[in-house]
Design a protein around this motif. Structure first.
Motif, short mmCIF file in Angstrom:
data_model
loop_
_atom_site.label_atom_id
_atom_site.label_comp_id
_atom_site.label_asym_id
_atom_site.label_seq_id
_atom_site.Cartn_x
_atom_site.Cartn_y
_atom_site.Cartn_z
N ARG A 195 -60.19 -62.82 -28.07
CA ARG A 195 -60.79 -63.01 -26.88
C ARG A 195 -59.72 -64.22 -26.21
O ARG A 195 -59.57 -64.16 -25.11
CB ARG A 195 -62.36 -63.55 -26.88
CG ARG A 195 -62.90 -63.96 -25.40
CD ARG A 195 -64.04 -64.17 -25.69
NE ARG A 195 -64.71 -64.34 -24.45
CZ ARG A 195 -66.21 -64.56 -24.02
NH1 ARG A 195 -66.93 -64.47 -24.74
NH2 ARG A 195 -66.67 -64.78 -22.51
N HIS A 196 -59.24 -65.14 -27.12
CA HIS A 196 -58.48 -66.38 -26.59
C HIS A 196 -57.17 -65.39 -26.05
O HIS A 196 -56.64 -66.33 -24.89
CB HIS A 196 -58.19 -67.19 -27.71
CG HIS A 196 -59.32 -68.27 -27.82
ND1 HIS A 196 -59.55 -69.06 -26.94
CD2 HIS A 196 -59.90 -68.48 -28.93
CE1 HIS A 196 -60.48 -70.22 -27.25
NE2 HIS A 196 -60.70 -69.56 -28.83
N ALA A 197 -56.79 -64.44 -26.57
CA ALA A 197 -55.65 -63.97 -26.05
C ALA A 197 -55.63 -63.40 -24.72
O ALA A 197 -54.80 -63.22 -23.95
CB ALA A 197 -54.94 -62.77 -27.05
N LEU A 198 -56.89 -62.62 -24.66
CA LEU A 198 -57.18 -62.05 -23.37
C LEU A 198 -57.69 -63.26 -22.29
O LEU A 198 -57.49 -62.67 -21.09
CB LEU A 198 -58.48 -61.08 -23.62
CG LEU A 198 -58.01 -59.84 -24.31
CD1 LEU A 198 -59.18 -58.95 -24.84
CD2 LEU A 198 -56.98 -58.89 -23.69
N GLN A 199 -58.23 -64.08 -22.68
CA GLN A 199 -58.76 -65.23 -21.81
C GLN A 199 -58.08 -66.52 -22.15
O GLN A 199 -58.90 -67.10 -23.09
CB GLN A 199 -60.43 -65.30 -21.64
CG GLN A 199 -61.05 -64.11 -20.97
CD GLN A 199 -62.62 -64.34 -20.83
OE1 GLN A 199 -63.09 -64.66 -22.09
NE2 GLN A 199 -62.97 -64.25 -19.72
N PRO A 200 -57.09 -66.93 -21.87
CA PRO A 200 -56.46 -68.14 -22.37
C PRO A 200 -57.24 -69.67 -22.06
O PRO A 200 -57.11 -70.34 -22.66
CB PRO A 200 -55.00 -68.33 -21.81
CG PRO A 200 -54.56 -66.55 -21.33
CD PRO A 200 -56.05 -65.94 -20.96
N ASP A 201 -58.16 -69.29 -20.85
CA ASP A 201 -59.05 -70.27 -20.55
C ASP A 201 -60.37 -70.47 -21.09
O ASP A 201 -60.87 -71.20 -20.89
CB ASP A 201 -58.85 -70.59 -19.12
CG ASP A 201 -59.39 -69.54 -18.35
OD1 ASP A 201 -59.66 -68.26 -18.88
OD2 ASP A 201 -59.98 -69.37 -17.21
N PHE A 202 -60.59 -69.45 -22.01
CA PHE A 202 -61.76 -69.46 -22.62
C PHE A 202 -61.93 -70.72 -23.59
O PHE A 202 -61.24 -70.74 -24.61
CB PHE A 202 -61.78 -67.98 -23.58
CG PHE A 202 -63.24 -67.86 -24.29
CD1 PHE A 202 -64.43 -67.98 -23.65
CD2 PHE A 202 -63.09 -67.99 -25.76
CE1 PHE A 202 -65.71 -68.06 -24.59
CE2 PHE A 202 -64.34 -67.87 -26.54
CZ PHE A 202 -65.57 -67.82 -25.84
N PRO A 203 -62.92 -71.61 -23.50
CA PRO A 203 -62.91 -72.82 -24.03
C PRO A 203 -63.80 -72.74 -25.65
O PRO A 203 -63.72 -73.64 -26.24
CB PRO A 203 -63.46 -73.76 -22.94
CG PRO A 203 -64.35 -72.95 -22.34
CD PRO A 203 -63.84 -71.50 -22.51
N ASP A 204 -64.81 -72.04 -25.55
CA ASP A 204 -65.79 -72.29 -26.50
C ASP A 204 -65.88 -71.36 -27.58
O ASP A 204 -67.02 -70.69 -27.89
CB ASP A 204 -67.24 -72.31 -25.61
CG ASP A 204 -68.34 -72.84 -26.56
OD1 ASP A 204 -68.07 -73.60 -27.61
OD2 ASP A 204 -69.40 -72.26 -26.07
N GLY A 205 -64.81 -71.05 -28.30
CA GLY A 205 -64.78 -69.92 -29.52
C GLY A 205 -65.74 -70.59 -30.66
O GLY A 205 -65.44 -71.82 -30.98
#
Length: 692
Positions: A195-205
């Motif tokens: 998900r980080h690769a698809l959404q680089p600005d995803f903050p809350d893994g």
């Protein structure tokens, strides 16, 4: 194919310059284009001159060769018929099989298009399948062979549930339920990183691991807020036993940003999820893709491996978070023998997670009845951590104040590790290990502080040959045994650095030299002249001293087996049955060869340095002197015999041929006869040699 039906179902009106009663059918046009591209296979695509100029190799060469055989296709009934212009010879067999596989792919395309048009009530195409691809025998009628016969030896699986029962649990992973926890957390981390690769600005893994109990029944739950899965991924990725969903082309097509985002999954074999059946037969998985609506969430339920799983929508049950949750109902209490917490010291889930997850990119929170407030395992990188931080992550302090003595020992080991741990670096200078070759201080704690081999940051294997960690790569699907990522040369650099440190700090005494002699000889094919590797009546001996000792004797008994063995601290020979120390006779020598175990023995396997000049003897029907030498030539015993030949000015044949005539079986009595006889080799100076 399903996407074609969804995107091009509606017909469109004709263009202004076309007749009014015409319509444009995007679905049929897309099917025509798809089939036209797939079915256009014949010799025109592989011109001979271009083949000679390009000279393709490997699979492209086989593609080219099979297409040069193919004539123009014809339509017979509703079957597209391909034929070969000339027979395939034995050397063309790979091209023949490639032709069959390729035309089977065309057959699937034709059948899929035909089924789609039929189901939608559209006019069907005349071509609906490929003739003769249902079996190699029938295909050979169209694509003739000469001088060989095609036999279909493809492995098939007729009972998938039986395969899962046989390979998805204990038969593959052994009776180690914590392995399933490792696999579930690894899958969860992969999902969040995707998900980080698809959404680089995803903050809350995040990853949550929960252990709960209700009415005597226990449940383990692993949650992530990662990329999640759609129905197609569940069916053709997760449930396709043996196929890693991350590497499937269909997933890459549905998530095109994965490759560009630099995502590299940990899973390789496509069987990790099925380890969950080590924990229990009843499993529930709920998932919702990160970019999908709540109505697209799905639940996959297993009620044992003998029944088919149940896939259901869950949109009517309220909110479903993005990501995936796996819930398994444990078949054993966590603290039972072989329960999931059986190998922890304090019966806590947090300790199990800390032991299994040695580095993580995503925070992992654990909750359990013993600690309802939860514990968080913060992200950590072994590749960049300081020696003290790495040691604390690998060997964390015990909880509570019940083991003050253990903590004192841990701190001593920690100080020693910080002082002498050496990095293993790959060819690009990246750390792939930080470890110490065990020294005197490690003798006390070698069991508690065993070395760790990691796989993608997770615990994979242990070793008593070092303290610290070394990165590994799997050499079998269960991933409980791994090979080191480091090359032989990289490991040699680490070993040499450890030896030099031990020498510089005066820790490299004779006892430690005896312990390490076998491992260093195994790695470097030779020993330093001043390194002890044998015991005599005069004590530990190195190569330079033992040559002088041997020159003064005309016969030497090389003790090599029970009931004689040796200790390194202090160096001494002893009787393995009575455990009493023994005094070696004046002309006896005991070689102290203790081989390193896995994973170092995998890097430097036993027998890897045998004398190539005598390779011919390995096939001798009896153990000739040449075959006996070939077997021992890579060992410390072999090095001793080389030295002895030099010292006595004799040949290997004159030294070993008499022993071979005695079937390599000499026995001498030790002491006054109260102890049993000792096996070995009686080495006698050949008559042509002279005493120094």
């Amino acid at each position: 194919m399903d996407q074609l039906a969804g995107q091009f179902r509606r017909e469109a009106n004709s263009w202004p310059w076309q007749p009014r009663d015409w319509t444009i059918d995007p679905l049929k046009l897309s099917c025509i284009l798809r089939l036209a591209d797939a079915t256009q296979v014949d010799g025109r695509r592989a011109p001979t001159l271009l083949f000679a100029l390009r000279n393709p190799q490997g699979v492209p060469r086989e593609h080219w060769r099979f297409q040069t055989h193919v004539s123009r296709p014809d339509l017979t009934g509703d079957r597209v018929t391909y034929t070969a212009l000339r027979p395939f010879l034995a050397q063309d067999a790979p091209s023949w099989w490639l032709a069959l596989d390729y035309l089977r792919g065309i057959d699937q395309e034709l059948k899929a298009v035909d089924a789609l048009l039929h189901d939608l009530g559209r006019d069907r195409f005349a071509a609906r399948a490929v003739a003769g691809v249902d079996s190699p025998e029938r295909f050979a009628e169209h694509f003739r062979v000469q001088g060989w016969r095609p036999i279909d030896a493809t492995v098939t699986v007729s009972d998938v549930s039986a395969l899962v029962r046989g390979l998805g649990g204990e038969q593959l992973y052994g009776d180690e339920p914590e392995v399933a926890v490792r696999e579930l957390i690894q899958n969860a981390q992969d999902a969040v990183l995707a998900r980080h690769a698809l959404q680089p600005d995803f903050p809350d893994g995040r990853i949550d691991v929960l252990l709960t109990e209700a009415d005597g029944s226990w449940c383990l739950e692993v949650r992530d807020n990662g990329v999640g899965m759609d129905e197609e991924t569940l069916i053709h990725g997760l449930l396709d036993f043996g196929k890693s969903g991350w590497s499937s082309p269909s997933l890459r097509n549905r998530l095109p940003g994965l490759a560009g985002g630099g995502f590299k999954p940990s899973g390789r074999f496509g069987i990790g999820f099925f380890s969950v059946f080590l924990l229990g037969d009843k499993v529930e998985l709920t998932t919702r893709r990160y970019d999908a609506a709540v109505k697209d969430a799905r639940r996959l339920s297993f009620d044992g491996t003998s029944r088919r799983p149940l896939l259901t929508p869950i949109s009517s049950e309220g909110w479903v978070p993005e990501g995936t949750t796996v819930r398994v109902f444990l078949k054993k209490s966590p603290n039972d023998i072989q329960g999931v917490l059986y190998r922890t010291e304090d019966d806590r889930l947090s300790q199990l997670i800390q032991r299994l997850v040695l580095e993580n990119a995503i925070p992992i929170q654990t909750r359990e009845p013993a600690a309802p407030e939860g514990n968080v395992l913060e992200p950590f990188s072994l590749a960049t951590g300081s020696p003290e931080a790495v040691f604390d992550r690998l060997y964390p302090p015990a909880l509570g104040n019940l083991r003050l003595g253990d903590e004192k020992q841990r701190l001593l080991m920690r100080d020693d590790f910080i002082a002498r741990a050496t990095e293993l670096l790959d060819d690009e200078g990246r750390r792939i290990g930080l470890a110490t070759l065990w020294g005197n201080s490690d003798i006390i704690g070698r069991n508690r502080y065993a070395g760790i081999v990691t796989l993608s940051g997770f615990f994979a294997d242990g070793s008593r040959n070092f303290v610290g960690y070394l990165c590994g790569q799997p050499n079998r699907a269960s991933r409980d045994r791994v090979a080191l990522s480091a090359t032989q040369e990289q490991v040699r650099k680490w070993l040499r650095a450890q030896e030099l440190y031990l020498r510089d700090t005066s820790q490299f005494d004779e006892g430690l030299q005896l312990e390490l002699a076998g491992s260093l000889h195994q790695a470097f094919k030779a020993l330093p002249e001043d390194m002890a590797f044998a015991l005599t009546s005069q004590g530990p001996m190195c190569l330079s001293r033992i040559a002088e000792w041997a020159a003064q004797r005309d016969r030497i008994f090389l003790a090599s087996g029970a009931p004689l063995s040796w200790h390194s601290s202090p160096p001494r020979a002893y009787h393995i049955f009575s455990l009493e120390s023994v005094e070696l006779p004046d002309d006896w020598v005991l070689i102290c060869e203790r081989w390193a175990g896995p994973p170092l023995s995998d890097v430097f396997p036993y027998g890897g340095n045998r004398d190539a000049e005598y390779e011919f003897a390995r096939n001798h029907a009896t153990v000739t002197w040449e075959k006996g030498w070939w077997r021992i030539s890579s060992t410390l015993t072999g090095s001793f015999m080389r030295m002895l030949c030099t010292t006595w000015s004799c040949t290997l044949e004159s030294l070993l041929h008499p022993i071979a005539q005695r079937d390599w079986s000499d026995e001498l009595q030790l002491g006054d006869g109260g102890l049993s006889s000792v096996s070995g080799y009686l080495l006698v100076r050949p008559p042509t040699s002279t005493t120094a």
